[in-house]
Motif scaffolding. Structure first.
Motif, PDB file in Angstrom:
ATOM      1  N   ILE A  32      44.990 -58.634  -2.758  1.00  0.00           N
ATOM      2  CA  ILE A  32      44.985 -58.225  -4.154  1.00  0.00           C
ATOM      3  C   ILE A  32      45.162 -56.725  -4.312  1.00  0.00           C
ATOM      4  CG2 ILE A  32      42.465 -58.061  -4.171  1.00  0.00           C
ATOM      5  CD1 ILE A  32      44.784 -59.140  -7.089  1.00  0.00           C
ATOM      6  N   LEU A  33      44.610 -55.941  -3.380  1.00  0.00           N
ATOM      7  CA  LEU A  33      44.753 -54.493  -3.471  1.00  0.00           C
ATOM      8  C   LEU A  33      46.207 -54.079  -3.251  1.00  0.00           C
ATOM      9  CD1 LEU A  33      43.388 -51.818  -3.927  1.00  0.00           C
ATOM     10  CD2 LEU A  33      42.842 -51.713  -1.497  1.00  0.00           C
ATOM     11  N   GLY A  34      46.884 -54.734  -2.313  1.00  0.00           N
ATOM     12  CA  GLY A  34      48.302 -54.469  -2.108  1.00  0.00           C
ATOM     13  C   GLY A  34      49.123 -54.832  -3.324  1.00  0.00           C
ATOM     14  N   LEU A  35      48.747 -55.918  -4.000  1.00  0.00           N
ATOM     15  CA  LEU A  35      49.446 -56.315  -5.213  1.00  0.00           C
ATOM     16  C   LEU A  35      49.265 -55.279  -6.319  1.00  0.00           C
ATOM     17  CD1 LEU A  35      51.088 -58.715  -6.391  1.00  0.00           C
ATOM     18  CD2 LEU A  35      48.927 -59.638  -7.223  1.00  0.00           C
ATOM     19  N   LEU A  36      48.071 -54.725  -6.436  1.00  0.00           N
ATOM     20  CA  LEU A  36      47.806 -53.715  -7.461  1.00  0.00           C
ATOM     21  C   LEU A  36      48.578 -52.422  -7.204  1.00  0.00           C
ATOM     22  CD1 LEU A  36      43.951 -54.125  -7.903  1.00  0.00           C
ATOM     23  CD2 LEU A  36      45.687 -54.654  -9.607  1.00  0.00           C
ATOM     24  N   LEU A  37      48.747 -52.071  -5.929  1.00  0.00           N
ATOM     25  CA  LEU A  37      49.375 -50.792  -5.589  1.00  0.00           C
ATOM     26  C   LEU A  37      50.877 -50.911  -5.362  1.00  0.00           C
ATOM     27  CD1 LEU A  37      46.668 -49.391  -3.141  1.00  0.00           C
ATOM     28  CD2 LEU A  37      46.998 -48.828  -5.545  1.00  0.00           C
ATOM     29  N   ALA A  38      51.436 -52.110  -5.456  1.00  0.00           N
ATOM     30  CA  ALA A  38      52.866 -52.287  -5.172  1.00  0.00           C
ATOM     31  C   ALA A  38      53.728 -51.489  -6.134  1.00  0.00           C
ATOM     32  CB  ALA A  38      53.223 -53.776  -5.237  1.00  0.00           C
ATOM     33  N   ASP A  39      53.400 -51.536  -7.411  1.00  0.00           N
ATOM     34  CA  ASP A  39      54.205 -50.840  -8.421  1.00  0.00           C
ATOM     35  C   ASP A  39      54.163 -49.329  -8.235  1.00  0.00           C
ATOM     36  OD1 ASP A  39      55.931 -50.845 -10.544  1.00  0.00           O
ATOM     37  OD2 ASP A  39      54.363 -50.727 -12.047  1.00  0.00           O
ATOM     38  N   PRO A  40      52.973 -48.686  -8.129  1.00  0.00           N
ATOM     39  CA  PRO A  40      52.970 -47.236  -7.884  1.00  0.00           C
ATOM     40  C   PRO A  40      53.635 -46.843  -6.571  1.00  0.00           C
ATOM     41  CG  PRO A  40      50.819 -47.966  -8.653  1.00  0.00           C
ATOM     42  CD  PRO A  40      51.614 -49.196  -8.379  1.00  0.00           C
ATOM     43  N   LEU A  41      53.511 -47.668  -5.538  1.00  0.00           N
ATOM     44  CA  LEU A  41      54.126 -47.333  -4.259  1.00  0.00           C
ATOM     45  C   LEU A  41      55.645 -47.325  -4.344  1.00  0.00           C
ATOM     46  CD1 LEU A  41      51.990 -49.128  -1.505  1.00  0.00           C
ATOM     47  CD2 LEU A  41      52.437 -46.688  -1.737  1.00  0.00           C
ATOM     48  N   ILE A  42      56.222 -48.358  -4.955  1.00  0.00           N
ATOM     49  CA  ILE A  42      57.682 -48.414  -5.038  1.00  0.00           C
ATOM     50  C   ILE A  42      58.198 -47.310  -5.953  1.00  0.00           C
ATOM     51  CG2 ILE A  42      57.823 -50.034  -6.972  1.00  0.00           C
ATOM     52  CD1 ILE A  42      60.021 -50.035  -3.832  1.00  0.00           C
ATOM     53  N   ALA A  43      57.409 -46.956  -6.986  1.00  0.00           N
ATOM     54  CA  ALA A  43      57.813 -45.847  -7.857  1.00  0.00           C
ATOM     55  C   ALA A  43      57.774 -44.518  -7.105  1.00  0.00           C
ATOM     56  CB  ALA A  43      56.890 -45.787  -9.081  1.00  0.00           C
ATOM     57  N   ALA A  44      56.748 -44.321  -6.271  1.00  0.00           N
ATOM     58  CA  ALA A  44      56.652 -43.083  -5.492  1.00  0.00           C
ATOM     59  C   ALA A  44      57.787 -42.989  -4.479  1.00  0.00           C
ATOM     60  CB  ALA A  44      55.295 -43.019  -4.789  1.00  0.00           C
ATOM     61  N   ILE A  45      58.111 -44.111  -3.827  1.00  0.00           N
ATOM     62  CA  ILE A  45      59.208 -44.112  -2.851  1.00  0.00           C
ATOM     63  C   ILE A  45      60.525 -43.795  -3.538  1.00  0.00           C
ATOM     64  CG2 ILE A  45      60.529 -45.565  -1.272  1.00  0.00           C
ATOM     65  CD1 ILE A  45      57.902 -47.028  -0.645  1.00  0.00           C
ATOM     66  N   LYS A  46      60.760 -44.400  -4.696  1.00  0.00           N
ATOM     67  CA  LYS A  46      62.007 -44.151  -5.417  1.00  0.00           C
ATOM     68  C   LYS A  46      62.101 -42.688  -5.847  1.00  0.00           C
ATOM     69  CE  LYS A  46      64.672 -45.416  -9.494  1.00  0.00           C
ATOM     70  NZ  LYS A  46      64.716 -46.185 -10.766  1.00  0.00           N
ATOM     71  N   ALA A  47      61.012 -42.142  -6.392  1.00  0.00           N
ATOM     72  CA  ALA A  47      61.028 -40.744  -6.839  1.00  0.00           C
ATOM     73  C   ALA A  47      61.242 -39.803  -5.659  1.00  0.00           C
ATOM     74  CB  ALA A  47      59.715 -40.415  -7.549  1.00  0.00           C
ATOM     75  N   ALA A  48      60.619 -40.097  -4.505  1.00  0.00           N
ATOM     76  CA  ALA A  48      60.794 -39.242  -3.328  1.00  0.00           C
ATOM     77  C   ALA A  48      62.230 -39.283  -2.813  1.00  0.00           C
ATOM     78  CB  ALA A  48      59.826 -39.678  -2.227  1.00  0.00           C
ATOM     79  N   LEU A  49      62.828 -40.462  -2.777  1.00  0.00           N
ATOM     80  CA  LEU A  49      64.206 -40.580  -2.304  1.00  0.00           C
ATOM     81  C   LEU A  49      65.179 -39.904  -3.261  1.00  0.00           C
ATOM     82  CD1 LEU A  49      64.247 -44.261  -0.974  1.00  0.00           C
ATOM     83  CD2 LEU A  49      64.142 -42.141   0.349  1.00  0.00           C
ATOM     84  N   GLU A  50      64.916 -40.026  -4.568  1.00  0.00           N
ATOM     85  CA  GLU A  50      65.785 -39.364  -5.545  1.00  0.00           C
ATOM     86  C   GLU A  50      65.740 -37.851  -5.375  1.00  0.00           C
ATOM     87  OE1 GLU A  50      65.682 -42.525  -9.308  1.00  0.00           O
ATOM     88  OE2 GLU A  50      64.389 -40.760  -9.290  1.00  0.00           O
ATOM     89  N   GLN A  51      64.546 -37.317  -5.213  1.00  0.00           N
ATOM     90  CA  GLN A  51      64.423 -35.867  -5.066  1.00  0.00           C
ATOM     91  C   GLN A  51      64.977 -35.398  -3.726  1.00  0.00           C
ATOM     92  OE1 GLN A  51      63.511 -34.007  -7.499  1.00  0.00           O
ATOM     93  NE2 GLN A  51      63.572 -32.033  -6.444  1.00  0.00           N
ATOM     94  N   TYR A  52      64.795 -36.180  -2.676  1.00  0.00           N
ATOM     95  CA  TYR A  52      65.296 -35.792  -1.361  1.00  0.00           C
ATOM     96  C   TYR A  52      66.815 -35.798  -1.322  1.00  0.00           C
ATOM     97  CZ  TYR A  52      66.008 -35.743   3.688  1.00  0.00           C
ATOM     98  OH  TYR A  52      66.416 -35.412   4.948  1.00  0.00           O
ATOM     99  N   SER A  53      67.433 -36.705  -2.093  1.00  0.00           N
ATOM    100  CA  SER A  53      68.891 -36.806  -2.079  1.00  0.00           C
ATOM    101  C   SER A  53      69.571 -35.688  -2.849  1.00  0.00           C
ATOM    102  CB  SER A  53      69.329 -38.153  -2.658  1.00  0.00           C
ATOM    103  OG  SER A  53      68.938 -38.257  -4.022  1.00  0.00           O
ATOM    104  N   LYS A  54      68.802 -34.950  -3.639  1.00  0.00           N
ATOM    105  CA  LYS A  54      69.388 -33.843  -4.390  1.00  0.00           C
ATOM    106  C   LYS A  54      69.702 -32.694  -3.444  1.00  0.00           C
ATOM    107  CE  LYS A  54      67.205 -34.775  -8.853  1.00  0.00           C
ATOM    108  NZ  LYS A  54      66.323 -34.243  -9.913  1.00  0.00           N
TER     109      LYS A  54
END
Length: 369
Positions: free
Chosen positions: A327-349
């Motif tokens: 259940i804890l992984g389910l709760l944190l899935a959304d913030p984790l994928i958002a953090a990964i996406k934001a990090a990859l977007e900024q790194y690709s700049k």
């Protein structure tokens, strides 16, 4: 008698061949990645607690920044007000739920169990399912939801984990730059400016994501309560007896996209059909109306200001995290994928005129031709 240094032979760990040395380094990198993956799985529970603390720290930091726009006082005092407000709201919710929702929780549990048993009996008569009982379904469900996070498997473990996440979040929110500098210190000097850019961008994205989630939770909860009370009365139905509890659960479960909406919808429809067939069909209408309003009005409005995540990507992340970490992984899935996406977007700049992917070419002296 020891031999002179020039007469000694190479040791077993000394590799003179450059190509062999390169292959050994590459093998060590792969071995390190495998060991890292094993370590993450073995230490999943404490790592998830730390990630949960980071997410809570982002939430506190967002509230502190928002309060700073209307209250020009020191950051420490603003953070203290936000923490006190959080504990005040949590205490009020527990007290209100404890005094008002105890009987409703028991009634909801009995209603859901009764309706589910009727559904199983209907499926058995229709030949769709055989030899399936509620106890067997519960056993399979809880057996498949996260064997890794056994530390959170009991009520005491869940309470301890929640307390640890709150404490970690408060400490990080009090001095976020201190921890940023600590991580950056372990990186090469040339990579530190990029790390700070990525860290700031991820924090900004998560603050907006969590703010959007809180707004969506509030809207869904209010709409559900209004539709189950005033809306039901307008069409000639009795207001739902568990309207307040269903609205609270709908709002809380809205923090988990896709899965939370499905669970709240099942509870709502079960309560509706326990009251009457008309109320059951009206509950289906309320569920579809609230979810469509949230999907076509609220989420697009929020997504313009927050991280726009593809629903299929979020659902896939929830399936993986929920299966592995419960259940804890389910709760944190959304913030984790958002953090990964934001990090990859900024790194690709890439800074104009520069490249972070390839090292700059070194000009050869003119004498080299």
């Amino acid at each position: 008698m020891s031999q002179p240094p020039e007469a000694q032979t190479a040791g077993p760990t000394e590799i003179e061949d450059p190509r062999l040395r390169f292959e050994v380094k590459r093998a060590l990198v792969w071995i390190g990645l495998v060991l890292l993956a094993v370590g993450v799985i073995m230490l999943a529970a404490p790592l998830l607690l730390i990630v949960g603390g980071l997410v809570f720290a982002v939430l506190l930091d967002g509230g502190t920044r928002l309060l700073g726009k209307v209250l020009p006082i020191a950051r420490g005092l603003r953070l203290l007000l936000v923490v006190l407000a959080f504990f005040g709201f949590l205490g009020w919710t527990v007290w209100y739920a404890g005094t008002s929702f105890v009987d409703q929780f028991a009634a909801l549990r009995d209603t859901v169990v009764t309706q589910f048993e009727r559904l199983l009996q209907w499926g058995d008569r229709a030949g769709l399912i055989t030899d399936l009982t509620l106890d067997r379904v519960e056993g399979q469900l809880f057996e498949s939801v996260g064997r890794v996070t056994s530390i959170l498997g009991t009520a005491l473990g869940a309470l301890t984990g929640a307390l640890l996440m709150v404490v970690i979040g408060i400490f990080i929110a009090a001095e976020p730059r201190l921890y940023d500098r600590g991580v950056a210190w372990m990186l090469p000097t040339r990579l530190r400016p990029k790390f700070y850019e990525i860290s700031d961008h991820v924090g900004y994205a998560l603050r907006r994501l969590l703010a959007g989630r809180l707004l969506g939770m509030f809207i869904e909860g209010v709409f559900t309560y209004v539709m189950l009370t005033l809306g039901a009365r307008l069409i000639g139905l009795e207001p739902f007896a568990l309207a307040a509890l269903l609205a609270l659960l709908t709002g809380l479960l809205a923090f988990i996209p896709n899965v939370g909406a499905f669970v709240s919808g099942v509870l709502m429809v079960a309560v509706g059909f326990s009251q009457s067939n008309e109320a059951g069909f009206y509950a289906i209408f309320v569920y579809l109306f609230v979810q469509n309003f949230d999907g076509y009005v609220v989420i697009p409005m929020i997504a313009k200001k927050t991280v726009d995540l593809a629903p299929a990507l979020v659902l896939a992340m929830q399936i993986v995290m929920g299966t592995l970490f419960g259940i804890l992984g389910l709760l944190l899935a959304d913030p984790l994928i958002a953090a990964i996406k934001a990090a990859l977007e900024q790194y690709s700049k890439v800074t104009p005129g520069k490249s972070d992917a390839l090292p700059p070419k070194t000009k050869r002296p003119a004498s080299e031709g």
